[in-house]
Design a protein around this motif. Structure first.
Motif, PDB file in Angstrom:
ATOM      1  N   TYR A   9      38.331  22.229  37.596  1.00  0.00           N
ATOM      2  CA  TYR A   9      38.123  21.972  36.175  1.00  0.00           C
ATOM      3  C   TYR A   9      37.925  23.280  35.411  1.00  0.00           C
ATOM      4  O   TYR A   9      37.354  24.242  35.943  1.00  0.00           O
ATOM      5  N   ALA A  10      38.369  23.296  34.154  1.00  0.00           N
ATOM      6  CA  ALA A  10      38.008  24.369  33.224  1.00  0.00           C
ATOM      7  C   ALA A  10      36.691  23.981  32.577  1.00  0.00           C
ATOM      8  O   ALA A  10      36.554  22.872  32.047  1.00  0.00           O
TER       9      ALA A  10
ATOM     10  N   PRO B 271      30.827  16.815  49.829  1.00  0.00           N
ATOM     11  CA  PRO B 271      31.415  17.631  48.757  1.00  0.00           C
ATOM     12  C   PRO B 271      30.480  18.731  48.296  1.00  0.00           C
ATOM     13  O   PRO B 271      29.256  18.570  48.289  1.00  0.00           O
ATOM     14  N   THR B 272      31.055  19.846  47.928  1.00  0.00           N
ATOM     15  CA  THR B 272      30.304  20.940  47.315  1.00  0.00           C
ATOM     16  C   THR B 272      30.728  21.059  45.862  1.00  0.00           C
ATOM     17  O   THR B 272      31.832  20.671  45.476  1.00  0.00           O
TER      18      THR B 272
ATOM     19  N   LEU C 291      35.544  25.302  37.889  1.00  0.00           N
ATOM     20  CA  LEU C 291      34.652  24.549  38.767  1.00  0.00           C
ATOM     21  C   LEU C 291      35.481  23.852  39.833  1.00  0.00           C
ATOM     22  O   LEU C 291      36.510  23.252  39.525  1.00  0.00           O
ATOM     23  N   ASN C 292      35.018  23.930  41.078  1.00  0.00           N
ATOM     24  CA  ASN C 292      35.659  23.188  42.154  1.00  0.00           C
ATOM     25  C   ASN C 292      34.685  22.156  42.709  1.00  0.00           C
ATOM     26  O   ASN C 292      33.548  22.461  43.060  1.00  0.00           O
ATOM     27  N   ILE C 293      35.151  20.905  42.753  1.00  0.00           N
ATOM     28  CA  ILE C 293      34.391  19.825  43.385  1.00  0.00           C
ATOM     29  C   ILE C 293      35.219  19.342  44.567  1.00  0.00           C
ATOM     30  O   ILE C 293      36.385  18.960  44.397  1.00  0.00           O
ATOM     31  N   GLY C 294      34.638  19.385  45.756  1.00  0.00           N
ATOM     32  CA  GLY C 294      35.394  18.901  46.903  1.00  0.00           C
ATOM     33  C   GLY C 294      34.905  19.457  48.216  1.00  0.00           C
ATOM     34  O   GLY C 294      33.764  19.929  48.323  1.00  0.00           O
TER      35      GLY C 294
ATOM     36  N   ASN D 179      27.041  28.194  43.971  1.00  0.00           N
ATOM     37  CA  ASN D 179      26.978  26.893  44.641  1.00  0.00           C
ATOM     38  C   ASN D 179      25.823  26.105  44.040  1.00  0.00           C
ATOM     39  O   ASN D 179      24.676  26.553  44.092  1.00  0.00           O
ATOM     40  N   LEU D 180      26.101  24.940  43.478  1.00  0.00           N
ATOM     41  CA  LEU D 180      25.086  24.183  42.752  1.00  0.00           C
ATOM     42  C   LEU D 180      24.529  23.033  43.582  1.00  0.00           C
ATOM     43  O   LEU D 180      25.286  22.271  44.198  1.00  0.00           O
ATOM     44  N   ALA D 181      23.200  22.904  43.561  1.00  0.00           N
ATOM     45  CA  ALA D 181      22.533  21.746  44.174  1.00  0.00           C
ATOM     46  C   ALA D 181      22.411  20.675  43.096  1.00  0.00           C
ATOM     47  O   ALA D 181      21.551  20.747  42.216  1.00  0.00           O
ATOM     48  N   ILE D 182      23.286  19.689  43.155  1.00  0.00           N
ATOM     49  CA  ILE D 182      23.349  18.640  42.144  1.00  0.00           C
ATOM     50  C   ILE D 182      22.417  17.499  42.531  1.00  0.00           C
ATOM     51  O   ILE D 182      22.244  17.186  43.707  1.00  0.00           O
ATOM     52  N   GLU D 183      21.820  16.863  41.520  1.00  0.00           N
ATOM     53  CA  GLU D 183      21.001  15.676  41.749  1.00  0.00           C
ATOM     54  C   GLU D 183      21.775  14.686  42.628  1.00  0.00           C
ATOM     55  O   GLU D 183      22.926  14.343  42.320  1.00  0.00           O
ATOM     56  N   PRO D 184      21.173  14.221  43.742  1.00  0.00           N
ATOM     57  CA  PRO D 184      21.901  13.345  44.664  1.00  0.00           C
ATOM     58  C   PRO D 184      22.437  12.061  44.025  1.00  0.00           C
ATOM     59  O   PRO D 184      23.432  11.506  44.485  1.00  0.00           O
ATOM     60  N   THR D 185      21.762  11.593  42.969  1.00  0.00           N
ATOM     61  CA  THR D 185      22.195  10.343  42.327  1.00  0.00           C
ATOM     62  C   THR D 185      23.236  10.569  41.228  1.00  0.00           C
ATOM     63  O   THR D 185      23.675   9.606  40.596  1.00  0.00           O
ATOM     64  N   LYS D 186      23.640  11.819  41.003  1.00  0.00           N
ATOM     65  CA  LYS D 186      24.596  12.113  39.937  1.00  0.00           C
ATOM     66  C   LYS D 186      26.001  11.667  40.333  1.00  0.00           C
ATOM     67  O   LYS D 186      26.475  11.934  41.436  1.00  0.00           O
ATOM     68  N   PHE D 187      26.683  11.008  39.401  1.00  0.00           N
ATOM     69  CA  PHE D 187      28.057  10.562  39.621  1.00  0.00           C
ATOM     70  C   PHE D 187      28.995  11.765  39.553  1.00  0.00           C
ATOM     71  O   PHE D 187      29.013  12.488  38.549  1.00  0.00           O
ATOM     72  N   LEU D 188      29.776  11.994  40.617  1.00  0.00           N
ATOM     73  CA  LEU D 188      30.730  13.099  40.634  1.00  0.00           C
ATOM     74  C   LEU D 188      32.112  12.610  40.224  1.00  0.00           C
ATOM     75  O   LEU D 188      32.574  11.567  40.698  1.00  0.00           O
ATOM     76  N   PRO D 189      32.789  13.358  39.357  1.00  0.00           N
ATOM     77  CA  PRO D 189      34.148  12.965  38.967  1.00  0.00           C
ATOM     78  C   PRO D 189      35.144  13.273  40.081  1.00  0.00           C
ATOM     79  O   PRO D 189      34.774  13.729  41.173  1.00  0.00           O
TER      80      PRO D 189
END
Length: 324
Positions: free
Chosen positions: A235-236, A266-267, A252-255, A220-230
């Protein structure tokens, strides 16, 4: 590479690439390259007669604005393709020596084009060369354009290089075009415009450990809050990390995980296909290569498990290099 938010701290004289550069995409790279080349040329050794002499050092400098002018005027936070840490890493890779973050406030916004050149570029940064894109605008009310900059800078004896628009087919390569591609899940096309795989980077944190209960442990990744998520979905990906022995394949799962425990936020979770050690505390860099499918709610855990198996098999196929 030095990152500074005050021109007083800048190493001078400078050769400047000027712009916002969110994404540092292929078009941006063509704007930045002339400033780096000119700085190197000015800093190279020259020979006068039989005696080698060194020219005065000039620093390859990217000058951008913080916050983004659009964010300043709208009051709405902007999600970035390349938050500062990532932008710094990419710019350093291309040979930039310092990044100057001009504080975009009412005082800076009120400068006329001539005042901006005279005060910021000439007086404070001792600029000897400027590179911009043809669509660059600056000064109070965006009243100055690239040709205005060229004319104003000429009065100070400064050359200005204007880079034409960079295109992929009929599409102008821009941060907006890349965001649109990522929003639609067209990761292959977004990567093509960027000139590299779009990536997410973050520290592995403790989640709910639900993946391991169904046989697919995830980081589980803690992404920079300002990062644009696709686009949300699967995803592969290829993954590098602090303790990983080599680049790993993964999915990778985003959602919001609708099948197990739906979340409102989203995680970002990655399952490595061939690595099963704990990675808590590591920083992972995840390169997105192929969009496999949208996020969906399955009728049962068994159906979800079967789909993840299929996702893994498809990811292996897509990530396997084609024989030449």
């Amino acid at each position: 590479m030095r990152v500074i938010s005050s021109t007083i701290e800048a190493l001078t004289p400078t050769c400047v690439a000027l712009g916002n550069f969110d994404g540092v995409h292929r078009g941006h790279q063509q704007v930045i390259a002339p400033a780096i080349h000119r700085a190197r040329a000015l800093s190279e050794k020259t020979v006068i007669g039989d005696r080698p002499e060194k020219s005065q050092k000039a620093y390859a400098t990217v000058v951008t604005f913080d916050p983004h002018p659009r964010e300043f005027f709208s009051g709405n936070p902007q999600h970035s393709l390349t938050p500062l840490g990532e932008k710094q890493e990419i710019l350093a890779h291309f040979g930039t020596e310092q990044l100057v973050l001009l504080s975009f406030d009412r005082e800076l916004a009120a400068l006329t084009p001539t005042e901006f050149v005279a005060e910021i570029l000439v007086k404070q940064l001792q600029t000897q060369f400027i590179s911009v894109g043809i669509d660059f605008s600056f000064g109070q009310g965006r009243s100055g354009n690239a040709t205005d900059l060229q004319a104003i800078a000429q009065t100070f004896g400064i050359d200005v290089h204007i880079t034409p628009l960079c295109r992929e087919g009929e599409t102008r390569i821009s941060s907006s075009a890349i965001r649109e591609a990522l929003t639609l899940g067209k990761i292959d096309y977004g990567n093509q415009l960027l000139g590299r795989p779009y990536r997410l980077q973050g520290k592995v944190i403790h989640g709910q450990k639900l993946g391991r209960t169904i046989g697919f442990p995830t980081a589980n990744l803690a992404i920079e809050p300002t990062k644009f998520l696709p686009k949300y979905g699967v995803y592969a990906v290829q993954v590098t990390g602090d303790t990983l022995p080599r680049q790993q394949w993964g999915i990778l799962n985003i959602g919001c995980r609708p099948t197990i425990t739906a979340t409102t936020q989203p995680t970002v979770e990655v399952h490595l296909l061939d690595h099963h050690q704990d990675l808590y505390g590591d920083t992972l860099t995840v390169e997105l290569h192929h969009y496999l499918r949208p996020e969906q709610k399955f009728a049962s855990i068994q159906a979800l498990q079967a789909q993840i198996d299929q996702d893994g098999d498809r990811a292996r196929t897509l990530l396997t290099p084609s024989p030449h």
